[in-house]
Design an enzyme around this catalytic site. Structure first.
Site, PDB file in Angstrom:
ATOM      1  CG  HIS A 158      -1.160  -3.457  -7.980  1.00  0.00           C
ATOM      2  ND1 HIS A 158      -0.137  -3.998  -8.825  1.00  0.00           N
ATOM      3  CD2 HIS A 158      -0.490  -3.604  -6.672  1.00  0.00           C
ATOM      4  CE1 HIS A 158       0.882  -4.320  -7.987  1.00  0.00           C
ATOM      5  NE2 HIS A 158       0.569  -4.119  -6.706  1.00  0.00           N
ATOM      6  NE  ARG A 213      10.627 -30.948  -3.538  1.00  0.00           N
ATOM      7  CZ  ARG A 213      11.402 -31.901  -2.785  1.00  0.00           C
ATOM      8  NH1 ARG A 213      11.448 -33.053  -3.534  1.00  0.00           N
ATOM      9  NH2 ARG A 213      12.154 -31.507  -1.935  1.00  0.00           N
ATOM     10  NE  ARG A 230      -4.256  -0.057   3.350  1.00  0.00           N
ATOM     11  CZ  ARG A 230      -4.315   0.542   1.942  1.00  0.00           C
ATOM     12  NH1 ARG A 230      -4.291   1.840   2.129  1.00  0.00           N
ATOM     13  NH2 ARG A 230      -4.736   0.066   1.062  1.00  0.00           N
ATOM     14  CG  ASP A 275      -1.599  -1.289   1.272  1.00  0.00           C
ATOM     15  OD1 ASP A 275      -2.242  -1.909   0.273  1.00  0.00           O
ATOM     16  OD2 ASP A 275      -1.472  -1.806   2.438  1.00  0.00           O
TER      17      ASP A 275
HETATM   18  P1  IMP Z   1      -1.888 -13.445   2.724  1.00  0.00           P
HETATM   19  O1  IMP Z   1      -0.677 -12.746   1.670  1.00  0.00           O
HETATM   20  O2  IMP Z   1      -3.193 -13.186   2.158  1.00  0.00           O
HETATM   21  O3  IMP Z   1      -1.438 -14.623   3.150  1.00  0.00           O
HETATM   22  O4  IMP Z   1      -1.424 -12.398   4.069  1.00  0.00           O
HETATM   23  C1  IMP Z   1      -0.524 -12.156   4.792  1.00  0.00           C
HETATM   24  C2  IMP Z   1      -0.261 -10.874   5.328  1.00  0.00           C
HETATM   25  O5  IMP Z   1      -0.122 -10.002   4.330  1.00  0.00           O
HETATM   26  C3  IMP Z   1      -1.716 -10.312   5.959  1.00  0.00           C
HETATM   27  O6  IMP Z   1      -1.129  -9.442   7.115  1.00  0.00           O
HETATM   28  C4  IMP Z   1      -2.063  -9.304   4.903  1.00  0.00           C
HETATM   29  O7  IMP Z   1      -3.059  -8.342   5.251  1.00  0.00           O
HETATM   30  C5  IMP Z   1      -1.004  -8.913   4.445  1.00  0.00           C
HETATM   31  N1  IMP Z   1      -0.897  -8.540   2.759  1.00  0.00           N
HETATM   32  C6  IMP Z   1      -1.056  -9.274   1.799  1.00  0.00           C
HETATM   33  N2  IMP Z   1      -1.333  -8.752   0.683  1.00  0.00           N
HETATM   34  C7  IMP Z   1      -1.128  -7.506   0.791  1.00  0.00           C
HETATM   35  C8  IMP Z   1      -1.157  -6.153   0.064  1.00  0.00           C
HETATM   36  O8  IMP Z   1      -1.162  -6.283  -1.278  1.00  0.00           O
HETATM   37  N3  IMP Z   1      -0.993  -5.075   0.643  1.00  0.00           N
HETATM   38  C9  IMP Z   1      -0.865  -4.882   2.193  1.00  0.00           C
HETATM   39  N4  IMP Z   1      -0.880  -6.216   2.889  1.00  0.00           N
HETATM   40  C10 IMP Z   1      -0.852  -7.600   2.156  1.00  0.00           C
HETATM   41 MG    MG Z   2      -1.233  -2.661  -3.086  1.00  0.00          MG
END
Ligand code: IMP
Ligand code: MG
Length: 344
Positions: free
Chosen positions: A51, A147, A259, A21
């Protein structure tokens, strides 16, 4: 442009220096608009990302598909990405409805498929405890590394999208999430399951020696979406930080969640710049702190306060320049500004 289709001229990378972000979408749009790239590629993650792209006064959102498609550039979903058929088709439909050429979108045959049971498991096991996005990311990568996963090449649906694994000319790689969500460097297990650092981009099929610019995105304050003990709930009790979140409209693109906000941690930012080899830094949303007249950051684990944004910027600039020898330029931008005046 005369392009030799057997070699890469250079690779530029844009990635997040914080927790995602950070406004990568704006930077990637700016770079893509200049029309110098033959490919825009995603190297990791799936539709957990969000995005936001502004084009001709309209706001568009994607979660997995790289933003090259908005600018008529072939867009690659790389071999270390994970992909859910339904989520992908929804994005394809959305892009078609908005008149973009979805034939530009290609999926690596090696990308792994997120199944319905991955999503179910994520929501059951990790969504609450780790604050994941619930898109099945962790279970899918677990099966990949165990795998035991399924690659896109073995699914009929993906056949017409499969990438021939050729890459040439000038390449832009678009990061997802951010440095401190990286599987190795983040606050494990409060991380995502992929490599968010620029070196991960080499999984697309090029040598690290060919990387030209590494654009690192940050904000003038920190935000965290999802759970993380380093972003405690007590931060929400600060009126100043709450106001920053409100003014900065800090809600998740993918999940809609609020957030958690903190002042910029310059110690962490410098660490991320050094480890990633960032060459150009874009720090956005300075206008949010200006409007609120709150000029704070954390350095040497203490909170520093400044009289003005320019004083704070000078401190950031001189500190980074003295500690990070690979950095060429540091830009500060406002929230609304669509980085047009940069000379990358
Ligand atoms: P996951 O990627 O869905 O497994 O989430 C794991 C951690 O990464 C969590 O805390 C999510 O909030 C954070 N997260 C995953 N993708 C994003 C993103 O694109 N922006 C901000 N936080 C993210
Ligand atoms: Mg983003």
């Amino acid at each position: 442009m005369n392009i030799n289709q057997t070699r890469i001229n250079y690779v530029d990378i844009c990635f997040g220096l914080c927790w995602g972000d950070e406004g990568k979408g704006k930077i990637v749009s700016f770079l893509s608009k200049k029309g110098q790239y033959n490919f825009v590629c995603r190297w990791a993650g799936g539709n957990n990302a969000g995005h936001t792209i502004y084009l001709n006064g309209k706001k568009y959102k994607t979660h997995l598909i790289p933003s090259g498609v908005f600018f008529g550039i072939p867009s690659i979903i790389g071999p270390d990405c994970v992909i859910n058929q339904k989520g992908f088709q929804e994005e394809i439909n959305y892009l078609n409805e908005n008149g973009f050429d979805t034939q530009l979108i290609k999926v690596s045959p090696k990308a792994h498929v997120i199944t319905d049971s991955h999503i179910e498991e994520d929501n059951k096991k990790y969504f609450k405890t780790q604050g994941t996005t619930g898109k099945g990311i962790a279970p899918c990568y677990r099966d990949k590394y165990g795998r035991n996963g399924t690659r896109a090449e073995s699914i009929d649906y993906f056949k017409k999208y499969l990438w021939d694994e050729k890459i040439y000319g000038n390449v832009l790689c678009e990061g997802a999430q951010g440095f401190w969500l990286d599987i190795n460097y983040g606050n494990y297990p409060y991380v995502t399951s992929s490599t968010t650092l620029p070196y991960g981009a080499c999984s697309l099929g090029f040598s690290p020696k060919i990387i030209r610019h590494i654009y690192g995105a940050a904000k003038i304050y920190d935000t965290r979406s999802g759970k993380d003990p380093l972003f405690p709930e007590s931060l929400m009790e600060s009126i100043s930080l709450t106001n920053v979140g409100l003014k900065g409209e800090e809600y998740g693109t993918t999940t809609g969640r609020k957030r958690t906000i903190n002042w910029l941690n310059l110690d962490k930012l410098i660490n991320a710049i050094k480890l990633s080899g960032t060459t150009d830094i874009i720090i956005s949303k300075v206008d949010i702190l200006e409007e609120l007249k709150e000029f704070h950051l954390i350095y040497n684990q203490k909170q520093n306060t400044y009289q003005s944004m320019s004083e704070m910027q000078i401190f950031i600039q001189t500190t980074i320049n003295s500690l990070c020898p690979l950095v060429n330029k540091i830009y500060f931008s406002s929230n609304k500004e669509i980085v047009e005046n940069f000379e990358f």
